[in-house]
Enzyme design. Structure first.
Site, PDB file in Angstrom:
ATOM      1  N   ASP A  31     -25.788 -77.626   3.294  1.00  0.00           N
ATOM      2  CA  ASP A  31     -24.980 -78.821   3.059  1.00  0.00           C
ATOM      3  C   ASP A  31     -25.154 -79.824   4.198  1.00  0.00           C
ATOM      4  OD1 ASP A  31     -23.248 -80.376   1.655  1.00  0.00           O
ATOM      5  OD2 ASP A  31     -21.438 -79.295   2.255  1.00  0.00           O
ATOM      6  N   ARG A  44     -30.670 -91.175   1.945  1.00  0.00           N
ATOM      7  CA  ARG A  44     -30.270 -89.764   1.792  1.00  0.00           C
ATOM      8  C   ARG A  44     -31.462 -88.836   1.510  1.00  0.00           C
ATOM      9  NH1 ARG A  44     -25.383 -88.197   0.346  1.00  0.00           N
ATOM     10  NH2 ARG A  44     -26.259 -86.701  -1.115  1.00  0.00           N
ATOM     11  N   SER A  76     -27.355 -77.498  -7.726  1.00  0.00           N
ATOM     12  CA  SER A  76     -26.343 -76.887  -8.596  1.00  0.00           C
ATOM     13  C   SER A  76     -26.353 -77.533  -9.974  1.00  0.00           C
ATOM     14  CB  SER A  76     -24.956 -77.050  -7.966  1.00  0.00           C
ATOM     15  OG  SER A  76     -24.525 -78.384  -8.121  1.00  0.00           O
ATOM     16  N   GLU A  78     -24.036 -78.982 -11.160  1.00  0.00           N
ATOM     17  CA  GLU A  78     -23.277 -80.226 -11.017  1.00  0.00           C
ATOM     18  C   GLU A  78     -24.115 -81.344 -10.364  1.00  0.00           C
ATOM     19  OE1 GLU A  78     -21.879 -77.140 -10.059  1.00  0.00           O
ATOM     20  OE2 GLU A  78     -20.970 -77.127 -12.059  1.00  0.00           O
ATOM     21  N   ASN A  79     -25.198 -80.950  -9.684  1.00  0.00           N
ATOM     22  CA  ASN A  79     -25.997 -81.950  -8.943  1.00  0.00           C
ATOM     23  C   ASN A  79     -26.728 -82.945  -9.852  1.00  0.00           C
ATOM     24  OD1 ASN A  79     -26.886 -79.744  -6.167  1.00  0.00           O
ATOM     25  ND2 ASN A  79     -25.257 -81.267  -6.324  1.00  0.00           N
ATOM     26  N   ARG A  82     -25.783 -86.665  -9.587  1.00  0.00           N
ATOM     27  CA  ARG A  82     -26.201 -87.534  -8.475  1.00  0.00           C
ATOM     28  C   ARG A  82     -27.031 -88.699  -9.006  1.00  0.00           C
ATOM     29  NH1 ARG A  82     -26.853 -84.377  -2.890  1.00  0.00           N
ATOM     30  NH2 ARG A  82     -24.953 -83.197  -3.108  1.00  0.00           N
ATOM     31  N   ARG A 199     -22.698 -71.443   5.650  1.00  0.00           N
ATOM     32  CA  ARG A 199     -22.562 -72.784   5.082  1.00  0.00           C
ATOM     33  C   ARG A 199     -22.556 -73.805   6.208  1.00  0.00           C
ATOM     34  NH1 ARG A 199     -19.579 -75.234  -0.167  1.00  0.00           N
ATOM     35  NH2 ARG A 199     -20.338 -77.333   0.209  1.00  0.00           N
ATOM     36  N   ARG A 205     -15.723 -74.176   1.313  1.00  0.00           N
ATOM     37  CA  ARG A 205     -15.587 -73.848  -0.121  1.00  0.00           C
ATOM     38  C   ARG A 205     -16.888 -73.242  -0.627  1.00  0.00           C
ATOM     39  NH1 ARG A 205     -15.069 -79.474   0.137  1.00  0.00           N
ATOM     40  NH2 ARG A 205     -17.100 -80.441  -0.090  1.00  0.00           N
ATOM     41  N   GLU A 218     -19.538 -61.536   4.391  1.00  0.00           N
ATOM     42  CA  GLU A 218     -18.967 -62.211   5.561  1.00  0.00           C
ATOM     43  C   GLU A 218     -19.428 -63.671   5.563  1.00  0.00           C
ATOM     44  OE1 GLU A 218     -16.914 -60.843   7.794  1.00  0.00           O
ATOM     45  OE2 GLU A 218     -16.971 -58.895   6.787  1.00  0.00           O
TER      46      GLU A 218
HETATM   47  C1  FPP Z   1     -26.952 -80.687   0.291  1.00  0.00           C
HETATM   48  O1  FPP Z   1     -26.832 -81.841   1.053  1.00  0.00           O
HETATM   49  C2  FPP Z   1     -28.324 -80.462  -0.071  1.00  0.00           C
HETATM   50  C3  FPP Z   1     -28.817 -80.437  -1.338  1.00  0.00           C
HETATM   51  C4  FPP Z   1     -28.019 -80.596  -2.545  1.00  0.00           C
HETATM   52  C5  FPP Z   1     -30.225 -80.245  -1.567  1.00  0.00           C
HETATM   53  C6  FPP Z   1     -30.784 -79.101  -0.826  1.00  0.00           C
HETATM   54  C7  FPP Z   1     -32.208 -79.254  -0.787  1.00  0.00           C
HETATM   55  C8  FPP Z   1     -32.967 -79.072   0.315  1.00  0.00           C
HETATM   56  C9  FPP Z   1     -32.503 -78.642   1.629  1.00  0.00           C
HETATM   57  C10 FPP Z   1     -34.366 -79.250   0.194  1.00  0.00           C
HETATM   58  C11 FPP Z   1     -34.906 -77.915  -0.103  1.00  0.00           C
HETATM   59  C12 FPP Z   1     -36.225 -78.052  -0.598  1.00  0.00           C
HETATM   60  C13 FPP Z   1     -36.858 -77.061  -1.214  1.00  0.00           C
HETATM   61  C14 FPP Z   1     -38.239 -77.233  -1.597  1.00  0.00           C
HETATM   62  C15 FPP Z   1     -36.199 -75.800  -1.528  1.00  0.00           C
HETATM   63  P1  FPP Z   1     -26.010 -83.040   0.458  1.00  0.00           P
HETATM   64  O2  FPP Z   1     -26.949 -83.984  -0.195  1.00  0.00           O
HETATM   65  O3  FPP Z   1     -24.925 -82.511  -0.398  1.00  0.00           O
HETATM   66  O4  FPP Z   1     -25.438 -83.698   1.753  1.00  0.00           O
HETATM   67  P2  FPP Z   1     -24.043 -84.437   1.878  1.00  0.00           P
HETATM   68  O5  FPP Z   1     -22.983 -83.405   1.646  1.00  0.00           O
HETATM   69  O6  FPP Z   1     -24.065 -84.924   3.297  1.00  0.00           O
HETATM   70  O7  FPP Z   1     -24.036 -85.547   0.883  1.00  0.00           O
END
Ligand code: FPP
Length: 254
Positions: A31, A44, A76, A78-79, A82, A199, A205, A218
């Site tokens: 996150d 972003r 997710s 839910e994503n 975006r 996390r 959460r 844990e």
């Molecule tokens: C959460 O940050 C991150 C994600 C929803 C995407 C996770 C993806 C990566 C780390 C790239 C991984 C790549 C591969 C190839 C597996 P957020 O966007 O929710 O950040 P925020 O809470 O600050 O908005």
């Protein structure tokens, strides 16, 4: 291994870790990519790109430490809400990163696995995922399980549906529906439950992640944003984990 963990910061080093008590399965909710980027005045999407570097470091660190399973929540159910350009960018990033990192999986003998409903993914992403699966299926040094289009409630509902189908087909008796019957129908079937969940970005959460599998896990929460997560913070998480007394509902067994 020592060289990889050289130049340690003052507060943590490999010496603080009991290498005989490494968690078997470590899971990550990655996150804070967006906030990391926004703090720097960047788009972003550049946060997600930086997040790939952290994930690669986690894979390498996990292999060095002898972790059996590394899982991570990448996207997710839910994503999809975006902004469209961010969703498109992420789907493309998953595909290109996987192709780029395949040599690392070969070199380290890491088996890939995906958690989630891949049918809804763009063809490019799904094709690359299937290629990655076929290329790494025989490796057994570590499993890297990436949750993409994953939602825990949908996963449990799917398991219930599969059980209902088996009962309706006469393959399973209702009295035989037990914990294993459910576990064996989850995307994580065959994997041990996570010992440690990390996390980032300080959120407390679960966000619909592995609700069933985290029953006795844990938790370690750090305020760092995901792109700032590195091998040292990983060691801090394991150090904290090793200081906990896990009881699994019984008496302490250290
Ligand atoms: C959460 O940050 C991150 C994600 C929803 C995407 C996770 C993806 C990566 C780390 C790239 C991984 C790549 C591969 C190839 C597996 P957020 O966007 O929710 O950040 P925020 O809470 O600050 O908005």
């Amino acid at each position: 291994m020592r060289a990889y963990f050289a130049d340690a910061p003052d507060d943590i080093s490999l010496n603080d870790i009991d290498v005989d008590k490494i968690p078997s399965h470590v899971s990550f909710i990655m996150d804070g990519n967006g906030r990391w980027a926004q703090q720097r005045g960047l788009d972003r999407t550049l946060g997600h790109k930086a997040g790939v570097d952290s994930l690669r470091e986690c894979v390498t660190t996990s292999v060095r430490l002898g972790v059996d399973v590394l899982s991570a929540y990448a996207f997710s159910t839910e994503n999809w809400r975006r902004p469209q350009h961010e969703v498109n960018m992420l789907m493309h990033l998953f595909a290109t990163t996987l192709m780029k990192e395949l040599p690392l999986f070969h070199q380290e003998k890491v088996r890939l696995k995906f958690l989630g409903d891949l049918d809804a993914l763009p063809t490019e992403t799904r094709d690359v995922f299937e290629f990655g699966l076929s290329q790494t299926k025989d490796y057994d040094r570590m499993t890297f399980a990436l949750a993409v289009n994953y939602g825990s409630r949908a996963e449990i509902a799917r398991a219930a549906r599969l059980i209902a189908e088996d009962v309706a087909a006469g393959k399973l008796r209702p009295e035989d529906v037990d914990v294993d019957a459910v576990s064996n129908r989850l995307y994580t079937a065959g994997l041990p439950d996570p010992d440690l969940l990390v996390r980032t970005s300080g959120e407390l959460r679960l966000s619909n992640y592995l609700l069933w599998q985290l029953a006795y896990t844990e938790f370690y929460v750090t305020d760092l944003f995901w792109p700032d997560f590195d091998r040292w913070e990983y060691l801090r998480a394991i150090h904290a984990f090793q200081g906990r007394g896990r009881r699994f509902g019984g008496v302490e067994n250290k």
